[in-house]
Structures are given as C-alpha cells and as structure tokens.
Write a protein that holds these residues in place. Structure first.
Motif, short mmCIF file in Angstrom:
data_model
loop_
_atom_site.label_atom_id
_atom_site.label_comp_id
_atom_site.label_asym_id
_atom_site.label_seq_id
_atom_site.Cartn_x
_atom_site.Cartn_y
_atom_site.Cartn_z
N ASP A 168 0.86 -1.17 0.00
CA ASP A 168 0.00 0.00 0.00
C ASP A 168 0.90 1.23 0.00
O ASP A 168 2.14 1.11 -0.08
CB ASP A 168 -0.97 -0.01 1.18
N HIS A 169 0.31 2.41 0.09
CA HIS A 169 1.07 3.66 0.03
C HIS A 169 2.01 3.83 1.21
O HIS A 169 3.06 4.44 1.07
CB HIS A 169 0.10 4.85 -0.05
N ASN A 170 1.66 3.26 2.37
CA ASN A 170 2.52 3.37 3.55
C ASN A 170 3.85 2.66 3.36
O ASN A 170 4.82 2.97 4.04
CB ASN A 170 1.82 2.79 4.77
N GLU A 199 3.15 6.95 -3.81
CA GLU A 199 2.75 7.15 -2.42
C GLU A 199 1.33 7.69 -2.30
O GLU A 199 0.89 8.05 -1.22
CB GLU A 199 3.75 8.07 -1.72
N GLU A 225 -2.54 7.45 -1.81
CA GLU A 225 -3.27 6.52 -0.95
C GLU A 225 -3.98 5.44 -1.76
O GLU A 225 -4.60 5.71 -2.79
CB GLU A 225 -4.30 7.27 -0.10
N TYR A 233 -5.09 -1.56 0.75
CA TYR A 233 -4.25 -2.75 0.58
C TYR A 233 -5.00 -4.03 0.23
O TYR A 233 -4.41 -4.92 -0.39
CB TYR A 233 -3.38 -2.99 1.82
N CYS A 283 2.82 -3.47 4.07
CA CYS A 283 1.95 -2.35 4.41
C CYS A 283 2.53 -1.70 5.66
O CYS A 283 3.69 -1.95 5.99
CB CYS A 283 0.50 -2.79 4.59
N GLY A 284 1.77 -0.88 6.34
CA GLY A 284 2.30 -0.20 7.52
C GLY A 284 2.78 -1.16 8.60
O GLY A 284 3.89 -1.04 9.11
N LYS A 301 6.43 0.25 8.80
CA LYS A 301 6.51 1.14 9.95
C LYS A 301 7.02 0.40 11.18
O LYS A 301 7.14 0.98 12.25
CB LYS A 301 5.15 1.77 10.23
#
Length: 154
Positions: free
Chosen positions: A8-10, A37, A39, A42, A65-66, A109
């Motif tokens: 995903d974008h994260n 990036e 949004e 996912y 993903c994040g 993250k």
C-alpha cells in the motif's frame, strides 16, 4: 522463483527496495503495486497476489503495508493461501519450513529496509520439507475446505 510483490502507500518505498533486492537475488518479480505514495487500499493488492499464487501463476509473495497485519489478514482470505507476518529472520524461515507459507508480510513502519531484506532473503532461501509440519498444515487446509464446502464462516 517467480515472486509477486505488492504494497500500500505506507510501504511503497520499502516495496521498491525489496523489488530491486529480490531481483538482485536472481528471482523474477511481478509488481502488483502500488506504484506511488498516493493513498491506496491494501486488500485488493493482497487479493491479487494471493489469487495468482493459488492459481499457480506465482510461486511466492511478499506483501508490505504499515504493519504487515492487514495484508496478511487479506491474503489469508483467499482459499488455499497461507500468509505469515514476519519481522525477523527466524520467523521468516519458520513461515516456510514449518508452515509452507506462500506469502510473507512485512510492516514498513515496524522494521527498516535492511532488516526487511534479511527477512526476505531468509524466507526465499528455504523450502518446505514436510515432515511433522505437513500433518499440521493438512489439518488446517482440511478445516478450510470443510468451511468452504459447508458455506459456514469461521
């Protein structure tokens, strides 16, 4: 191996690093997005990679993903798929050796690019050997089939 990769974008930046890294290891990589990036949700990415694995178009998948949690949950909704969230080398090896996971998920993250590369390398460098683990996987897959045939949900 033919490896599907998606994010995903994260996790776009990590996905790009991992895509290059997996290619450098000699694998064929199919990129399922996202491609910027901007949004994006996912689940669609996870469903596409998992579906192509279940149809034999890919051998394994790497989803980012994040946290890695959402991608793993989404991928595991596709019948015959086993996805495992991995943030360390031992878990990545065991995802394949003990669970024959076709997909690993990583949280951009949660860990950095260099550890993510180590996790991916550990996952791709081992193959399922069966043994006692095969019996347990068969039990899981039999239960999935039972739920699918009965129309029940877990």
């Amino acid at each position: 191996m033919k490896i599907g990769i998606g994010s995903d974008h994260n996790a776009f930046r990590m996905k790009e690093e991992l895509r290059k890294y997996v290619t450098s290891l000699g694998h064929e990589v199919v990129d399922y997005g996202c491609y910027s990036e901007d949004e994006v949700d996912y689940p669609g990415v996870a469903f596409n990679v998992a579906t192509d694995i279940s149809q034999g178009k890919l051998e394994r998948g790497i989803l980012v993903c994040g946290t890695g949690i959402g991608m793993s949950i989404a991928a595991n909704k596709v019948p015959n798929i086993r996805s495992a969230q991995c943030h360390d080398v031992f878990s990545a090896e065991r995802a394949q050796l003990s669970n024959n996971a076709q997909i690993i998920t990583i949280g951009a993250k949660v860990i950095g690019d260099e550890l993510a590369k180590q996790v991916v390398k550990a996952y791709l460098n081992v193959s399922f050997q069966g043994g006692n683990s095969a019996r347990k996987i068969d039990q899981i897959m039999d239960k999935e089939k039972e739920f699918l045939l009965s129309g029940l949900s877990c």
